[in-house]
Design an enzyme around this catalytic site. Structure first.
Site, PDB file in Angstrom:
ATOM      1  N   CYS A   1     -28.690 -25.989   4.603  1.00 59.01           N
ATOM      2  CA  CYS A   1     -29.021 -26.827   5.754  1.00 59.01           C
ATOM      3  C   CYS A   1     -29.909 -26.168   6.803  1.00 59.01           C
ATOM      4  O   CYS A   1     -31.041 -26.581   7.035  1.00 59.01           O
ATOM      5  CB  CYS A   1     -27.729 -27.308   6.423  1.00 59.01           C
ATOM      6  SG  CYS A   1     -26.623 -28.212   5.317  1.00 59.01           S
TER       7      CYS A   1
ATOM      8  N   ASP B   1     -29.014 -35.314   4.405  1.00 60.71           N
ATOM      9  CA  ASP B   1     -28.521 -34.004   3.964  1.00 60.71           C
ATOM     10  C   ASP B   1     -28.020 -34.123   2.526  1.00 60.71           C
ATOM     11  O   ASP B   1     -27.184 -34.970   2.217  1.00 60.71           O
ATOM     12  CB  ASP B   1     -27.381 -33.569   4.890  1.00 60.71           C
ATOM     13  CG  ASP B   1     -26.993 -32.114   4.718  1.00 60.71           C
ATOM     14  OD1 ASP B   1     -26.791 -31.674   3.572  1.00 60.71           O
ATOM     15  OD2 ASP B   1     -26.876 -31.414   5.737  1.00 60.71           O
TER      16      ASP B   1
END
EC number: 3.1.6.1
Length: 539
Positions: free
Chosen positions: A87, A47
């Protein structure tokens, strides 16, 4: 003078985009004679990893031994992009193989609906043993109330800080390796699974590992509803960073910033004064967090090597989006600038070209058809992406000519918080075109990445014909004014339903979300701004 050549290229791109819009041709599966057995597949997705760190000159900044290992034994993509720089929508695109506007995964709260068939679902159906560990984040219903409300109210005429000021925090000593404990725990589980389960399987397997690093950590100092603005690492990882190679980004003055950039910088709490040392530290700590991420990737590679599975396994490493790390006076993602939208993509394994740098523009929706291609599963539905195998295989395939042309552009879009207009990016070989909302109310941006890799000079006014041609291509892919209008409508409906669910408690709840430090100074002013927004009719 420079426009003549690019204009011819743009006409070609337009024809390809029109063909893509009319019929999304699914890639055929590779010739069975060339691939007598199906490989195992491992996908490690982290991420907030800036893809530019995987090749020169970004890779000079921090030691990433396992990224470098994958480059030596496989291929690295130089121009890989997220399809949405946040995300949940990004991961929704990767798992569905479809652009954001097709799945309507608008923000971190609204991802894929439960009935979407992922590439892993299909691989399991066709004989693969599948296993997932760690962060998934592609379905609906995740993330905080603050995150949802900030996304829904981004069209309201107020300016409120939604994040804590970015800062650094050093923890532990030179022996402190496992800083992000949760990520190490899921990495350990994946390693154990490889050594105890995968090694004994009689069928091919597909393993997914999702990591949270190098995403910034929560910032409790900002109050009860804190954001994630703390870059945290230990001296062990900080020693992997080459401070002399850290580039201090050039900033425009606040008055010269694009209006959407100014809104983003303000809501991210970055419009204040930052010393060069502060900026350098934030970037150094971020790079150190990337080094820790690389070590987790290394654990997976080492486990496959120790079990003699490495030679039978395709390994992919990527991220859902990047991290600005104070470029363009911003941290976090939610931007089409390179730091936020450019992701790593490295692939190695049997049949994959070694030490290859792939310059073609690709994006995360390409992972879905690539996985099916590897598993020799025919694609029975239209997808937004194309298999990457023709760009990777050591031996050319007989069937490549029947695939149809790979698009010479990638699309990314954003509809979430910290940005006050739906944003669309079309990236081609030379150009990055960014447009907003309805294409009229907010000025577009155009960057020539070959001449201006840091995206410091918006040349949209200087090259109107190029803007017009790129916009025409974009509109042939997606009717973006209509999509923006749909998102406006969705945001209002969701906010009204949420407000009604709170009843008399609404004023207290909304005042104490992440923007509470600004909101509580004039709560009625901001409530009135919301009421005005709700009363406005859409054009």
């Amino acid at each position: 003078m420079r426009c003549a050549g690019p204009m011819l290229l743009l006409r070609g791109l337009l024809l390809m985009a029109a063909a893509h819009s009319a019929v999304l041709r699914p890639p055929r599966h590779p010739s069975r004679s060339r691939h007598p057995s199906r490989p195992n597949v491992v996908l490690v997705t982290c991420d907030s990893f800036d893809g530019r760190l995987t090749f020169y000159p970004g890779n000079q900044t921090v030691d990433l031994p396992f990224v470098n290992f994958m480059k030596r034994h496989g291929s690295v993509f130089l121009n890989a992009y997220t399809n949405s720089p946040i995300c949940c929508p990004s991961r929704a695109a990767m798992w569905s193989g479809l652009f954001t506007h097709l799945t309507e995964s608008w923000n971190n709260f609204k991802g894929l609906d439960p009935d979407y068939v992922t590439w892993m679902d299909l691989m399991q159906k066709h004989g693969y043993y599948t296993q997932k560990y760690g962060k998934l984040d592609y379905t609906s219903g995740h993330h905080s109330v603050s995150n949802r409300v900030e996304a829904w109210t981004r069209d309201v005429e107020f300016l409120l800080r939604q994040e804590g000021r970015p800062m650094v925090n050093l923890t532990g000593d030179r022996k402190h390796v496992r800083v992000r404990k949760a990520d190490w725990q899921v990495t350990d589980k994946a390693v154990t699974w490889i050594k105890e389960v995968a090694v004994n399987l009689s069928q091919p397997f597909a393993l997914y590992l999702g990591l949270n690093l190098p995403h910034p950590y929560p910032s409790p100092y900002a109050g009860e509803n804190f954001g994630s603005s703390t870059f945290l690492t230990s001296p062990y990882w900080l020693e992997k960073v080459k401070y002399e190679a850290i580039k201090i980004p050039t900033w425009s003055s606040l008055s010269e910033m694009h209006p959407v950039d100014y809104y983003s910088s303000y809501t991210k709490n970055c419009t204040g004064e930052f010393t060069k040392q502060e900026v350098r530290s934030i970037r150094a700590f971020y790079y150190a967090m990337c080094a820790e991420t690389d070590a987790m990737l290394g654990e997976i590679i080492s486990a496959l090597r120790d079990t003699d599975l490495l030679k039978k396994t395709i390994i992919m490493f990527t991220s859902d989006h990047g991290e600005l790390a104070m470029e363009h006076r911003q941290f976090y993602k939610m931007s089409m600038y390179e730091g936020s939208s450019h992701v790593p993509l490295l692939i190695m394994g049997p049949g994959i070209r070694k030490q290859q740098q792939v310059s073609a523009v690709v994006s995360l929706v390409d992972i879905y058809p690539t996985m099916l291609d590897l598993a020799r599963i025919p694609v029975v539905q239209n997808l937004s992406g194309y298999s990457l195998l023709p760009l990777l295989l050591e031996e050319a395939e007989d069937e490549v000519s029947h695939r149809g042309p790979r698009s010479s552009w990638v699309l990314s879009e954003f509809h979430g918080c910290n940005v006050n207009a739906s944003t669309y990016m079309l990236r081609t070989d030379q150009w990055k075109y960014i447009t907003y909302s309805d294409g009229v109310s907010v000025p577009p941006q155009l960057f020539d990445l070959s001449a201006d890799p840091d995206e410091l000079t918006n040349i949209a006014i200087k090259f109107p014909e190029t803007v017009q041609s790129l916009d025409k291509i974009l509109r042939s892919i997606v009717n973006y004014p209509r999509v923006s209008s749909s998102v406006h409508d969705y945001n209002k409906r969701q906010f009204i339903a949420w407000k009604q669910s709170l009843g008399q408690n609404y004023s207290n709840v909304i005042a104490n979300l992440r923007w509470h430090q600004d909101w509580l100074k004039e709560p009625k002013k901001y409530e009135n701004a919301i009421d005005k927004w709700l009363s406005q009719r859409e054009p």
